[in-house]
Design a protein around this motif. Structure first.
Motif, mmCIF file in Angstrom:
data_model
loop_
_atom_site.group_PDB
_atom_site.id
_atom_site.type_symbol
_atom_site.label_atom_id
_atom_site.label_comp_id
_atom_site.label_asym_id
_atom_site.label_seq_id
_atom_site.Cartn_x
_atom_site.Cartn_y
_atom_site.Cartn_z
ATOM 1 N N MET A 1 96.155 -32.700 -63.846
ATOM 2 C CA MET A 1 95.024 -33.371 -62.935
ATOM 3 C C MET A 1 95.692 -33.259 -61.428
ATOM 4 S SD MET A 1 91.889 -34.259 -62.685
ATOM 5 C CE MET A 1 91.822 -34.685 -64.605
ATOM 6 N N TYR A 53 90.866 -38.021 -57.577
ATOM 7 C CA TYR A 53 91.737 -37.681 -58.567
ATOM 8 C C TYR A 53 90.940 -36.572 -59.696
ATOM 9 C CZ TYR A 53 95.000 -38.453 -62.722
ATOM 10 O OH TYR A 53 95.652 -38.126 -63.681
ATOM 11 N N TYR A 54 89.799 -37.390 -60.334
ATOM 12 C CA TYR A 54 89.238 -36.646 -61.475
ATOM 13 C C TYR A 54 88.433 -35.617 -60.840
ATOM 14 C CZ TYR A 54 90.663 -40.527 -64.639
ATOM 15 O OH TYR A 54 91.452 -41.444 -65.183
ATOM 16 N N TYR A 58 83.672 -35.202 -63.346
ATOM 17 C CA TYR A 58 83.792 -36.374 -63.988
ATOM 18 C C TYR A 58 83.047 -37.573 -63.235
ATOM 19 C CZ TYR A 58 86.525 -34.022 -67.266
ATOM 20 O OH TYR A 58 86.877 -33.354 -68.169
ATOM 21 N N ASN A 141 90.173 -48.168 -64.695
ATOM 22 C CA ASN A 141 90.575 -46.819 -65.261
ATOM 23 C C ASN A 141 90.392 -46.770 -66.828
ATOM 24 O OD1 ASN A 141 91.335 -44.013 -64.499
ATOM 25 N ND2 ASN A 141 93.232 -44.601 -65.370
ATOM 26 N N ASN A 145 88.087 -44.048 -68.886
ATOM 27 C CA ASN A 145 88.591 -43.400 -69.971
ATOM 28 C C ASN A 145 87.904 -43.881 -71.176
ATOM 29 O OD1 ASN A 145 90.424 -41.180 -69.167
ATOM 30 N ND2 ASN A 145 90.981 -43.086 -67.704
ATOM 31 N N GLN A 187 98.943 -43.129 -64.734
ATOM 32 C CA GLN A 187 97.864 -42.520 -64.023
ATOM 33 C C GLN A 187 97.069 -43.278 -62.868
ATOM 34 O OE1 GLN A 187 93.986 -41.865 -66.500
ATOM 35 N NE2 GLN A 187 94.162 -39.790 -66.271
ATOM 36 N N VAL A 249 94.730 -35.974 -70.222
ATOM 37 C CA VAL A 249 93.755 -36.570 -69.342
ATOM 38 C C VAL A 249 92.237 -36.232 -69.884
ATOM 39 C CG1 VAL A 249 92.623 -36.182 -67.057
ATOM 40 C CG2 VAL A 249 95.220 -36.374 -67.282
ATOM 41 N N LEU A 253 89.160 -38.986 -71.422
ATOM 42 C CA LEU A 253 87.930 -38.850 -70.635
ATOM 43 C C LEU A 253 86.749 -38.437 -71.728
ATOM 44 C CD1 LEU A 253 88.821 -37.251 -67.119
ATOM 45 C CD2 LEU A 253 87.816 -39.515 -67.357
#
Length: 317
Positions: A1, A53-54, A58, A141, A145, A187, A249, A253
């Motif tokens: 990521m 970050y994602y 997403y 988080n 996820n 993460q 990652v 997800l």
């Protein structure tokens, strides 16, 4: 990521991004009442850090996590809460400032099973602003996820997923728990670094700037992660391997944990993924020094195998 630097923000793009996050969060929070208005700012910061970050690919998962999670402020400390609400207590909680409860609920129209996500916030805990923000981000988080493929029915049992960890009323709920928590610590630290990265820019919107101002003393700081100090050092090297991190990652997800398992075992051996999860749990929940040693050495061995540093067919610990 991608790291914050990899996103290549400039002042204009950073402000544009934060403004779009503000619009999204206002829609999410339109009907939500806050026990503390300060938490609305903290939610915004966490949302912005996660989306940075994602990435926008997403966005749906992040929005859904914030929409479907109930946040409750608790006016007593965790130990008192645990005594009064043993059904919500987590015996191994390291940072009882924010705790997640994930349960299975039945909706009638249409009839279906869904995940019921609740985060309990203990407002009387003595910690810094940045620690509180990171610990809450850690809990959210987990839910981000777990949005995809969060539940599965096997025979007469319902299996729930929290990241890489599975839980059920019929099986040991600890399977993969320490691995999931350790990964989530690392993460979340990266997500926090995205949040702090925006402090490098002149933020134009007064409301957004006010949300960030509380953390200006942390400009330039790189977060390393909070919690699970016994296990995180043993998974950090593996987590930082780009090939492993990429599939980790994505698997967390999208919920395709078999892809992570197949990838890891493709570079180690059949059964290695479950050995890794069991070894992490073994030394974290161990009752003897010998079990702790065996668990730690097994994690080291598997990391070496994955990194192609392991030589030979036999490894005795």
């Amino acid at each position: 990521m991608s790291s914050f630097i990899d996103r290549c923000y400039n002042e204009q793009s950073a402000n544009s991004f934060l403004n779009s996050c503000k619009v999204l969060m206002n829609k999410i929070d339109a009907d939500r009442k806050f026990y503390d208005e300060g938490f609305k700012d903290q939610q915004f910061l966490i949302f912005s850090g996660m989306l940075s970050y994602y990435g926008y690919f997403y966005l749906d998962e992040i929005v859904k996590a914030f929409k479907e999670t109930e946040f409750f402020y608790v006016s007593i400390d965790y130990e008192d809460f645990k005594r009064e609400n043993p059904e919500f207590a987590v015996e191994f909680a390291e940072n009882p400032i924010a705790l997640t409860r994930r349960a299975v609920a039945l909706e009638l129209l249409p009839p279906r099973l869904v995940s019921d996500n609740t985060i309990w916030l203990f407002v009387q805990n003595d910690c810094s602003d940045i620690e509180w923000l990171e610990i809450v981000a850690h809990e959210i988080n987990h839910i981000v996820n777990s949005i995809n493929k969060s539940l599965a029915v096997r025979w007469f049992d319902v299996i729930g997923r929290t990241g890489c960890s599975l839980y059920s009323n019929r099986i040991d709920a600890r399977g993969g728990l320490v691995f999931e928590e350790s990964v989530n610590v690392l993460q979340t630290a990266e997500i926090m670094n995205h949040i702090l990265g925006f402090l490098n820019f002149d933020i134009h919107d007064e409301e957004i700037r006010g949300a960030f101002d509380k953390y200006r003393n942390y400009l330039g700081e790189k977060r390393k992660g909070i919690g699970y100090t016994r296990s995180v050092p043993y998974i950090r090297e593996l987590y930082q391997q780009p090939s492993f991190n990429d599939i980790l990652v994505l698997s967390r997800l999208n919920g395709n944990l078999d892809e992570l398992k197949e990838h890891f075992e493709g570079k180690t051996y059949v059964g290695a993924y479950n050995d890794l999860l069991e070894a992490m749990d073994k030394f974290y929940f161990c009752t003897t020094l010998e079990d702790e040693k065996i668990g730690k050495e097994k994690v080291k061995e598997l990391t070496k195998r994955y990194n192609n540093l392991y030589e030979g067919d036999d490894f005795n610990v």
